[in-house]
Design a protein around this motif. Structure first.
Motif, PDB file in Angstrom:
ATOM      1  N   GLY A 170      17.757 -13.804  30.697  1.00  0.00           N
ATOM      2  CA  GLY A 170      17.856 -12.746  31.687  1.00  0.00           C
ATOM      3  C   GLY A 170      17.660 -11.366  31.092  1.00  0.00           C
ATOM      4  N   VAL A 171      18.252 -11.145  29.938  1.00  0.00           N
ATOM      5  CA  VAL A 171      18.128  -9.857  29.266  1.00  0.00           C
ATOM      6  C   VAL A 171      16.688  -9.618  28.832  1.00  0.00           C
ATOM      7  CG1 VAL A 171      18.861  -8.511  27.265  1.00  0.00           C
ATOM      8  CG2 VAL A 171      20.529  -9.877  28.530  1.00  0.00           C
ATOM      9  N   ARG A 172      16.034 -10.652  28.334  1.00  0.00           N
ATOM     10  CA  ARG A 172      14.633 -10.509  27.905  1.00  0.00           C
ATOM     11  C   ARG A 172      13.718 -10.202  29.089  1.00  0.00           C
ATOM     12  NH1 ARG A 172      15.603  -8.950  23.066  1.00  0.00           N
ATOM     13  NH2 ARG A 172      16.268 -10.568  21.585  1.00  0.00           N
ATOM     14  N   CYS A 173      14.061 -10.687  30.265  1.00  0.00           N
ATOM     15  CA  CYS A 173      13.249 -10.406  31.448  1.00  0.00           C
ATOM     16  C   CYS A 173      13.283  -8.921  31.793  1.00  0.00           C
ATOM     17  CB  CYS A 173      13.738 -11.234  32.632  1.00  0.00           C
ATOM     18  SG  CYS A 173      13.233 -12.973  32.575  1.00  0.00           S
ATOM     19  N   VAL A 174      14.482  -8.325  31.855  1.00  0.00           N
ATOM     20  CA  VAL A 174      14.542  -6.902  32.200  1.00  0.00           C
ATOM     21  C   VAL A 174      13.980  -6.044  31.085  1.00  0.00           C
ATOM     22  CG1 VAL A 174      16.429  -7.107  33.853  1.00  0.00           C
ATOM     23  CG2 VAL A 174      16.962  -6.702  31.462  1.00  0.00           C
ATOM     24  N   GLU A 175      14.112  -6.503  29.853  1.00  0.00           N
ATOM     25  CA  GLU A 175      13.507  -5.793  28.724  1.00  0.00           C
ATOM     26  C   GLU A 175      11.988  -5.721  28.901  1.00  0.00           C
ATOM     27  OE1 GLU A 175      12.601  -7.479  24.474  1.00  0.00           O
ATOM     28  OE2 GLU A 175      14.655  -6.727  24.470  1.00  0.00           O
ATOM     29  N   GLN A 176      11.392  -6.843  29.294  1.00  0.00           N
ATOM     30  CA  GLN A 176       9.945  -6.889  29.491  1.00  0.00           C
ATOM     31  C   GLN A 176       9.517  -6.016  30.669  1.00  0.00           C
ATOM     32  OE1 GLN A 176       7.852  -8.614  27.400  1.00  0.00           O
ATOM     33  NE2 GLN A 176       6.164  -7.647  28.500  1.00  0.00           N
ATOM     34  N   LEU A 177      10.277  -6.044  31.741  1.00  0.00           N
ATOM     35  CA  LEU A 177       9.974  -5.174  32.879  1.00  0.00           C
ATOM     36  C   LEU A 177      10.020  -3.703  32.474  1.00  0.00           C
ATOM     37  CD1 LEU A 177      11.968  -6.851  35.803  1.00  0.00           C
ATOM     38  CD2 LEU A 177       9.480  -6.673  35.611  1.00  0.00           C
ATOM     39  N   ASN A 178      11.021  -3.355  31.690  1.00  0.00           N
ATOM     40  CA  ASN A 178      11.209  -1.973  31.268  1.00  0.00           C
ATOM     41  C   ASN A 178      10.041  -1.455  30.439  1.00  0.00           C
ATOM     42  OD1 ASN A 178      12.901   0.457  30.888  1.00  0.00           O
ATOM     43  ND2 ASN A 178      13.015  -0.225  28.763  1.00  0.00           N
ATOM     44  N   THR A 179       9.491  -2.310  29.603  1.00  0.00           N
ATOM     45  CA  THR A 179       8.406  -1.873  28.721  1.00  0.00           C
ATOM     46  C   THR A 179       7.025  -1.983  29.365  1.00  0.00           C
ATOM     47  OG1 THR A 179       8.256  -4.081  27.717  1.00  0.00           O
ATOM     48  CG2 THR A 179       9.686  -2.465  26.634  1.00  0.00           C
ATOM     49  N   THR A 180       6.925  -2.691  30.475  1.00  0.00           N
ATOM     50  CA  THR A 180       5.616  -2.983  31.054  1.00  0.00           C
ATOM     51  C   THR A 180       5.333  -2.243  32.355  1.00  0.00           C
ATOM     52  OG1 THR A 180       5.786  -5.211  30.109  1.00  0.00           O
ATOM     53  CG2 THR A 180       4.052  -4.854  31.730  1.00  0.00           C
ATOM     54  N   TYR A 181       6.372  -1.942  33.140  1.00  0.00           N
ATOM     55  CA  TYR A 181       6.155  -1.396  34.473  1.00  0.00           C
ATOM     56  C   TYR A 181       6.909  -0.083  34.701  1.00  0.00           C
ATOM     57  CZ  TYR A 181       4.272  -6.016  35.510  1.00  0.00           C
ATOM     58  OH  TYR A 181       3.525  -7.171  35.491  1.00  0.00           O
ATOM     59  N   ASP A 182       6.369   0.702  35.636  1.00  0.00           N
ATOM     60  CA  ASP A 182       7.043   1.901  36.129  1.00  0.00           C
ATOM     61  C   ASP A 182       7.640   1.584  37.496  1.00  0.00           C
ATOM     62  OD1 ASP A 182       6.690   3.912  34.155  1.00  0.00           O
ATOM     63  OD2 ASP A 182       4.577   4.058  34.718  1.00  0.00           O
ATOM     64  N   PHE A 183       8.877   2.037  37.698  1.00  0.00           N
ATOM     65  CA  PHE A 183       9.575   1.787  38.956  1.00  0.00           C
ATOM     66  C   PHE A 183       9.942   3.109  39.616  1.00  0.00           C
ATOM     67  CE2 PHE A 183      10.150  -1.982  36.407  1.00  0.00           C
ATOM     68  CZ  PHE A 183      10.056  -3.020  37.322  1.00  0.00           C
ATOM     69  N   PRO A 184      10.016   3.127  40.937  1.00  0.00           N
ATOM     70  CA  PRO A 184      10.435   4.352  41.623  1.00  0.00           C
ATOM     71  C   PRO A 184      11.886   4.697  41.315  1.00  0.00           C
ATOM     72  CG  PRO A 184      10.219   2.519  43.169  1.00  0.00           C
ATOM     73  CD  PRO A 184       9.657   2.038  41.875  1.00  0.00           C
ATOM     74  N   HIS A 185      12.277   5.919  41.687  1.00  0.00           N
ATOM     75  CA  HIS A 185      13.599   6.431  41.303  1.00  0.00           C
ATOM     76  C   HIS A 185      14.754   5.662  41.922  1.00  0.00           C
ATOM     77  CE1 HIS A 185      14.531   8.331  45.202  1.00  0.00           C
ATOM     78  NE2 HIS A 185      13.219   8.457  45.304  1.00  0.00           N
ATOM     79  N   ASN A 186      14.497   4.926  42.995  1.00  0.00           N
ATOM     80  CA  ASN A 186      15.584   4.192  43.643  1.00  0.00           C
ATOM     81  C   ASN A 186      15.819   2.810  43.034  1.00  0.00           C
ATOM     82  OD1 ASN A 186      12.988   3.527  44.834  1.00  0.00           O
ATOM     83  ND2 ASN A 186      14.094   2.289  46.330  1.00  0.00           N
ATOM     84  N   VAL A 187      15.100   2.505  41.951  1.00  0.00           N
ATOM     85  CA  VAL A 187      15.241   1.210  41.275  1.00  0.00           C
ATOM     86  C   VAL A 187      15.929   1.405  39.924  1.00  0.00           C
ATOM     87  CG1 VAL A 187      14.046  -0.776  40.289  1.00  0.00           C
ATOM     88  CG2 VAL A 187      13.195   0.285  42.409  1.00  0.00           C
ATOM     89  N   THR A 188      16.979   0.633  39.685  1.00  0.00           N
ATOM     90  CA  THR A 188      17.695   0.660  38.409  1.00  0.00           C
ATOM     91  C   THR A 188      17.479  -0.652  37.678  1.00  0.00           C
ATOM     92  OG1 THR A 188      19.426   2.113  39.277  1.00  0.00           O
ATOM     93  CG2 THR A 188      19.960   0.847  37.304  1.00  0.00           C
ATOM     94  N   LEU A 189      17.016  -0.563  36.427  1.00  0.00           N
ATOM     95  CA  LEU A 189      16.926  -1.740  35.558  1.00  0.00           C
ATOM     96  C   LEU A 189      18.142  -1.726  34.647  1.00  0.00           C
ATOM     97  CD1 LEU A 189      13.937  -1.657  36.507  1.00  0.00           C
ATOM     98  CD2 LEU A 189      13.298  -2.450  34.231  1.00  0.00           C
ATOM     99  N   LEU A 190      18.823  -2.863  34.555  1.00  0.00           N
ATOM    100  CA  LEU A 190      20.070  -2.894  33.788  1.00  0.00           C
ATOM    101  C   LEU A 190      20.167  -4.140  32.929  1.00  0.00           C
ATOM    102  CD1 LEU A 190      22.844  -1.548  33.293  1.00  0.00           C
ATOM    103  CD2 LEU A 190      23.715  -2.861  35.235  1.00  0.00           C
ATOM    104  N   ASP A 191      20.396  -3.920  31.640  1.00  0.00           N
ATOM    105  CA  ASP A 191      20.738  -5.007  30.723  1.00  0.00           C
ATOM    106  C   ASP A 191      22.229  -5.236  30.883  1.00  0.00           C
ATOM    107  OD1 ASP A 191      21.586  -6.528  28.585  1.00  0.00           O
ATOM    108  OD2 ASP A 191      20.566  -5.349  27.045  1.00  0.00           O
ATOM    109  N   GLY A 192      22.583  -6.245  31.688  1.00  0.00           N
ATOM    110  CA  GLY A 192      23.988  -6.494  31.974  1.00  0.00           C
ATOM    111  C   GLY A 192      24.715  -7.273  30.902  1.00  0.00           C
ATOM    112  N   GLY A 193      23.952  -7.888  29.975  1.00  0.00           N
ATOM    113  CA  GLY A 193      24.569  -8.627  28.893  1.00  0.00           C
ATOM    114  C   GLY A 193      25.652  -9.569  29.370  1.00  0.00           C
ATOM    115  N   THR A 194      26.845  -9.410  28.811  1.00  0.00           N
ATOM    116  CA  THR A 194      28.006 -10.225  29.193  1.00  0.00           C
ATOM    117  C   THR A 194      29.131  -9.330  29.699  1.00  0.00           C
ATOM    118  OG1 THR A 194      28.845 -10.157  26.915  1.00  0.00           O
ATOM    119  CG2 THR A 194      27.430 -12.011  27.509  1.00  0.00           C
TER     120      THR A 194
END
Length: 213
Positions: A21-45
């Motif tokens: 799960g963490v690797r998925c959001v990491e990849q999204l963060n480095t690959t895509y731009d999101f609008p200001h109403n979208v938060t990407l979060l590494d929730g870990g544990t």
């Protein structure tokens, strides 16, 4: 009215496929731009520390490794009220129980996403402390991202791919040492490092690792 979107990856990078799960959001963060109403979060544990983020979200996408009892590497998508059932169906690790509690606490407090999707992958291995994602799980990162992007696109969330220049300036969601490339490059081979937990608390672990038991 613009909706708040939370894209959340949960799991433990130190336990092999648990880090999906963490690797998925990491990849999204480095690959895509999101609008200001979208938060990407590494929730870990983080468990209950995530309640505040869940409460603010109108739409939430969650990536995780889930023991569905299927073939390793199988993706299964769960939506709506069924999501909490799968987050706690088989307690593979503490973080899953914690996230089920997160959802229940957010709902009890009156703040809960109106739309919720869990994109989970069946792990192959989690009992491998310091280990990497297995290939069958790692290969499902891109398909999982495609599912999430389609889900968001259907709800009017406009997402664009970063240019090479933009990619060079992306802030990390977690300490750089945990980035998959850095982590993989610095991870010792299994023959050099005991990978089943802390040897200080596991009887005979050191002798077994050294081939003496």
């Amino acid at each position: 009215m613009e909706k708040d979107v939370l894209i959340l990856g949960i799991g433990n990078l130190l336990w092999a496929d648990e880090g999906f799960g963490v690797r998925c959001v990491e990849q999204l963060n480095t690959t895509y731009d999101f609008p200001h109403n979208v938060t990407l979060l590494d929730g870990g544990t983080q468990g209950l520390y995530l309640v505040q983020y869940v409460q603010r979200a109108d739409i939430m996408v969650v990536f995780d490794a889930i023991d569905y009892g299927l073939e390793p590497g199988t993706i299964k998508v769960i939506e709506g009220d069924d999501v909490p059932k799968f987050m706690g169906a088989k307690k593979m690790s503490l973080h899953q129980t914690g996230f089920q509690e997160v959802l229940m606490t957010a709902q009890f407090a009156g703040g809960y996403p109106s739309e919720l999707v869990l994109i989970g992958v069946q792990p192959e291995a989690i009992e491998d402390f310091g280990g990497s994602l297995r290939d069958c799980v790692k290969n499902q990162i891109q398909p999982a991202l495609a599912i999430a992007l389609d889900y968001l696109n259907e709800r009017g969330v406009v997402i664009s791919k970063k240019s090479d220049q933009d990619n060079a300036e992306v802030p990390d969601l977690a300490p750089n040492q945990l980035n998959i490339d850095v982590y993989e490059a610095g991870r010792p081979a299994e023959a050099e490092a005991y990978r089943h937990g802390d040897v200080r608390f596991i009887p005979n672990a050191i002798n077994t690792h050294d081939g003496e038991a």
